[in-house]
Design a protein around this motif. Structure first.
Motif, mmCIF file in Angstrom:
data_model
loop_
_atom_site.group_PDB
_atom_site.id
_atom_site.type_symbol
_atom_site.label_atom_id
_atom_site.label_comp_id
_atom_site.label_asym_id
_atom_site.label_seq_id
_atom_site.Cartn_x
_atom_site.Cartn_y
_atom_site.Cartn_z
ATOM 1 N N GLY A 275 0.287 -6.533 -9.993
ATOM 2 C CA GLY A 275 0.073 -6.092 -11.371
ATOM 3 C C GLY A 275 -0.835 -4.873 -11.304
ATOM 4 N N SER A 276 -0.733 -3.995 -12.277
ATOM 5 C CA SER A 276 -1.581 -2.801 -12.228
ATOM 6 C C SER A 276 -1.679 -2.154 -13.595
ATOM 7 N N ARG A 277 -2.666 -1.300 -13.701
ATOM 8 C CA ARG A 277 -2.724 -0.413 -14.854
ATOM 9 C C ARG A 277 -1.714 0.696 -14.602
ATOM 10 N N LYS A 278 -1.350 1.358 -15.640
ATOM 11 C CA LYS A 278 -0.383 2.449 -15.538
ATOM 12 C C LYS A 278 -0.972 3.613 -14.748
ATOM 13 N N GLY A 279 -0.134 4.200 -13.888
ATOM 14 C CA GLY A 279 -0.526 5.410 -13.175
ATOM 15 C C GLY A 279 -1.394 5.215 -11.948
ATOM 16 N N VAL A 280 -1.418 4.016 -11.378
ATOM 17 C CA VAL A 280 -2.215 3.795 -10.167
ATOM 18 C C VAL A 280 -1.589 4.532 -8.989
ATOM 19 N N SER A 281 -2.359 4.691 -7.929
ATOM 20 C CA SER A 281 -1.843 5.362 -6.735
ATOM 21 C C SER A 281 -1.291 4.337 -5.755
ATOM 22 N N VAL A 282 -0.436 4.805 -4.853
ATOM 23 C CA VAL A 282 0.104 3.931 -3.816
ATOM 24 C C VAL A 282 -1.027 3.426 -2.922
ATOM 25 N N GLU A 283 -2.033 4.238 -2.699
ATOM 26 C CA GLU A 283 -3.174 3.816 -1.879
ATOM 27 C C GLU A 283 -3.907 2.647 -2.530
ATOM 28 N N GLU A 284 -4.031 2.671 -3.854
ATOM 29 C CA GLU A 284 -4.698 1.564 -4.558
ATOM 30 C C GLU A 284 -3.878 0.280 -4.451
ATOM 31 N N VAL A 285 -2.560 0.408 -4.557
ATOM 32 C CA VAL A 285 -1.695 -0.768 -4.437
ATOM 33 C C VAL A 285 -1.773 -1.335 -3.022
ATOM 34 N N LEU A 286 -1.659 -0.483 -2.023
ATOM 35 C CA LEU A 286 -1.721 -0.935 -0.631
ATOM 36 C C LEU A 286 -3.078 -1.568 -0.310
#
Length: 126
Positions: free
Chosen positions: A7-18
């Motif tokens: 789950g995430s806020r809109k517009g997160v970076s791939v680095e934040e997801v990883l």
């Protein structure tokens, strides 16, 4: 099967997801190679960073069906997710939904900045 629900806020970076995935796995003493898939809710299907994380990890990103999310939601509920996303949970419910019948969460979701990650294991896994 082991699934990371995202789950995430809109517009997160791939680095934040990883980073969120890695942090969630480390909390359970697991490596990235333990994962079979990433999962998220239909409202996140166009979130580029989640798709990019799947490509970076060479894992499928499965969009859980709303009906299945609702079935998984009684086992995981987040009031913030309900108010912002219109679903009782995104990371937990999508991980459970994609991991299949009898799936269980390994623990509470990990929150790392604007990203949440929950790890679920299928009911037939040891």
């Amino acid at each position: 099967m082991m699934v990371a629900g995202i789950g995430s806020r809109k517009g997160v970076s791939v680095e934040e997801v990883l980073a969120a995935i890695e942090t969630a796995l480390e909390a359970h003493g697991l490596a990235m190679t333990a994962l079979s898939a990433l999962a998220t809710a239909p409202l996140k299907k166009d979130e580029a960073a989640i798709s990019a994380a799947g490509r970076a990890l060479n894992l499928p990103v499965v969009i859980a069906e709303d009906r299945v999310l609702q079935q998984a939601s009684p086992r995981s509920r987040c009031d913030l997710s309900q108010s912002r996303a219109g679903t009782p949970s995104v990371s937990e419910a999508s991980a459970l939904a994609v991991a299949g019948a009898g799936a269980r969460l390994l623990g509470p979701r990990t929150v790392l900045g604007p990203v949440t990650c929950a790890i679920a294991i299928s009911g037939d896994a040891p």
